[in-house]
Design an enzyme around this catalytic site. Structure first.
Site, PDB file in Angstrom:
ATOM      1  N   GLU A  42      10.170   8.451 -16.745  1.00  0.00           N
ATOM      2  CA  GLU A  42       8.773   8.774 -17.034  1.00  0.00           C
ATOM      3  C   GLU A  42       8.359   8.553 -18.507  1.00  0.00           C
ATOM      4  O   GLU A  42       6.772   8.138 -18.690  1.00  0.00           O
ATOM      5  CB  GLU A  42       8.597  10.433 -16.793  1.00  0.00           C
ATOM      6  CG  GLU A  42       8.747  10.636 -15.354  1.00  0.00           C
ATOM      7  CD  GLU A  42       8.899  12.398 -15.223  1.00  0.00           C
ATOM      8  OE1 GLU A  42       7.782  12.757 -14.910  1.00  0.00           O
ATOM      9  OE2 GLU A  42       9.925  12.796 -15.665  1.00  0.00           O
ATOM     10  N   HIS A  56       0.839  -1.275   0.044  1.00  0.00           N
ATOM     11  CA  HIS A  56      -0.031   0.089   0.010  1.00  0.00           C
ATOM     12  C   HIS A  56       0.910   1.194   0.133  1.00  0.00           C
ATOM     13  O   HIS A  56       0.240   2.236   0.470  1.00  0.00           O
ATOM     14  CB  HIS A  56      -1.098   0.006   1.328  1.00  0.00           C
ATOM     15  CG  HIS A  56      -1.712  -1.121   1.545  1.00  0.00           C
ATOM     16  ND1 HIS A  56      -2.874  -1.621   0.839  1.00  0.00           N
ATOM     17  CD2 HIS A  56      -1.366  -2.302   2.041  1.00  0.00           C
ATOM     18  CE1 HIS A  56      -3.340  -2.784   1.094  1.00  0.00           C
ATOM     19  NE2 HIS A  56      -2.321  -3.370   1.911  1.00  0.00           N
ATOM     20  N   SER A  85      14.525  22.002 -15.577  1.00  0.00           N
ATOM     21  CA  SER A  85      13.032  22.622 -15.963  1.00  0.00           C
ATOM     22  C   SER A  85      13.583  24.172 -16.594  1.00  0.00           C
ATOM     23  O   SER A  85      14.552  24.527 -16.055  1.00  0.00           O
ATOM     24  CB  SER A  85      12.320  22.687 -14.615  1.00  0.00           C
ATOM     25  OG  SER A  85      11.691  24.112 -14.706  1.00  0.00           O
ATOM     26  N   LYS A 109      15.460  21.870 -10.210  1.00  0.00           N
ATOM     27  CA  LYS A 109      14.586  20.360 -10.843  1.00  0.00           C
ATOM     28  C   LYS A 109      15.788  19.784 -11.454  1.00  0.00           C
ATOM     29  O   LYS A 109      16.628  20.210 -12.432  1.00  0.00           O
ATOM     30  CB  LYS A 109      13.500  20.873 -11.513  1.00  0.00           C
ATOM     31  CG  LYS A 109      12.406  21.549 -10.838  1.00  0.00           C
ATOM     32  CD  LYS A 109      11.145  20.496 -10.222  1.00  0.00           C
ATOM     33  CE  LYS A 109      10.572  20.098 -11.288  1.00  0.00           C
ATOM     34  NZ  LYS A 109       9.436  19.305 -10.978  1.00  0.00           N
TER      35      LYS A 109
END
Ligand code: ARG
Length: 461
Positions: free
Chosen positions: A293, A159, A280, A286
């Site tokens: 991804e 979980h 970024s 970043k």
């Protein structure tokens, strides 16, 4: 005026509508099959020669002509024509241009229906081998990192909540198992791909005395397809491959998702090399995990291609239907996607930089050894349900004083159960917890090393 520039023009009184010509043509994408088409044609010509349908001279001219066409294609000098519809007729037309009459005989005892099914199988067989090789490279990389990290402790999750401590090597071996099943599935799928449609002709076979076993042997097929209607119509081999590919991508997406989580500053378990990330344009701090991804995202394409082919095949009456021309683009894209994602992952994995301290701290914070305390009580004769309850109270106590289970004093623990002795601290440590799971398939470092040995043996088979 008859459409005389078409190989099938004899029966037609009107030329093809311009748009219809474009709409029905497949050469824009099926030219990718060209070298396989030539390979199939060479074998077909040799077989026709063997059974006496072509003369030696005709066969030789055909083979030489096809070899020249192959080199024109490889050098990028072949000119493809939409008017000639597809890869098959483009090559055949060029052959006739090069060698004359003999070129027109190549299509004896054959149809584009068995030809295209054969090309696609030859092509896919090669792609499965390429995917298998790339998969093996990734599997090897995973084992190498697992070996280095056999003792590294991090929390295991259920979980996405801290569950029990595990070793990082063990976690990576779970990836290994997932992907090695994909490799097995692909190898199994390859057996059903490796069956030859040639000889089925349009649908009913041919009146010529062909030797399909000879052609199959020349092309490395395991056997000719047993039924001519089935051979030209079904694309279940492609669907099966896409199902394997979709599962493989699903596994890659799960691995990618873990990398995305682990590289988040909130986890901070691993660092990806700068070369695999981007920044970024607005937020200077970043470092984005673009590669994982994208792999996660590309899974959708391959799953979609599987649906496309299932839907393409649904309710098609026997035998060949033009619908099947739509099988290629999804299949091509799925192969390209799988190959590039595997390549990215195989390059990335050896360069993962685990942050062992952070992993350890996360396992300490999350009461990961609570199950070990309960098991300890069970070994001292407490029924498991009572042990669960006592341990729950210990967690609450530790939470209240802002520490972990090992931070509770012996007196505090003994107030919860008189079965607890000083040896309890052996099981409350992370090392004690993982080392105790030493059975086959468990997370103990010794077991992980054993599993890696076994995995390496399997990989080298
Ligand atoms: N381009 C076609 C395909 O990809 C080749 C087979 C065409 N056969 C036919 N009878 N029109 O399926």
């Amino acid at each position: 005026m008859a459409d005389t520039d078409k190989p099938w023009g004899g029966r037609f009184a009107q030329p093809t509508d311009r748009f219809v010509e474009e709409f029905t043509a497949s050469v824009g994408f099926d030219k990718r099959l060209a070298l396989y088409d030539i390979q199939g044609s060479v074998a077909h010509a040799k077989m026709l020669c063997k059974v006496g349908v072509l003369t030696q001279a005709e066969c030789q001219a055909i083979v030489q002509g096809l070899e020249q066409i192959a080199s024109e294609i490889e050098r990028g000098e072949f000119s493809w024509s939409v008017a000639l519809e597809d890869v098959h007729m483009n090559i055949e037309a060029r052959l006739t241009e090069l060698i004359g009459e003999a070129g027109k005989k190549l299509h004896t005892a054959r149809s584009r229906n068995d030809q295209v099914a054969t090309d696609l199988r030859l092509w896919l067989r090669d792609q499965i081998d390429r995917i298998g090789a790339e998969l093996k490279r990734l599997l090897t990389a995973i084992l190498d990192v697992a070996e280095r990290e056999a003792e590294t402790i991090l929390p295991g999750f259920t979980h996405l909540q801290v569950a029990q401590p595990i070793t990082f090597g063990h976690h990576l071996l779970a990836w290994f198992e997932m992907l090695s099943r994909d490799a097995e599935r692909l190898a199994d799928c390859r057996r059903r791909v490796n069956v030859m449609p040639l000889g089925a002709a349009a649908l009913a076979g041919t009146s010529f005395p062909i030797d399909r076993f000879y052609t199959a042997a020349l092309l490395g097929f395991e056997r000719p397809a047993a039924n001519s209607l089935d051979a030209v119509s079904d694309r279940d081999f492609a669907i099966e491959f896409l199902a394997c590919a979709a599962l493989l991508m699903t596994h890659l997406s799960r691995m990618a998702e873990e990398l995305v989580l682990w590289t988040s500053p909130l986890f901070d378990f691993v660092e990806l090399p700068d070369a695999f990330c981007t920044g970024s344009s607005i937020m200077p701090q970043k470092k984005n995990p673009d590669v994982p991804e994208l792999i996660r995202g590309k899974t959708g394409r391959v799953n979609g291609h599987l649906m496309a082919l299932l839907t393409l095949m649904k309710a098609q009456p026997l035998a060949y239907n033009k619908d099947n021309q739509e099988d290629k683009e999804p299949l091509f894209d799925a192969v390209d996607t799988v190959l590039s994602c595997l390549r990215a992952f195989a390059d990335l994995v050896p360069n993962l930089q685990p942050k062992r301290e952070n992993m350890r701290r996360a396992a300490e914070r999350g009461f990961a050894t609570a199950t070990d305390l309960a098991d300890y009580l069970v070994r001292k004769g407490v029924p498991f349900r009572d042990a669960h309850e006592i341990t729950g109270r210990a967690v609450r106590l530790a939470l209240a004083q802002g520490g972990d289970l090992a931070g509770l004093s012996l007196e505090q623990l003994q107030r919860l159960s008189d079965k607890i002795d000083a040896d309890v601290y052996d099981v409350l440590t992370l090392e004690g917890s993982v080392a105790s799971r030493a059975h086959y398939g468990g997370t103990a470092p010794a077991q992980v090393r054993q599993a890696i040995l076994e995995a390496r043996r399997r990989l080298s088979l």
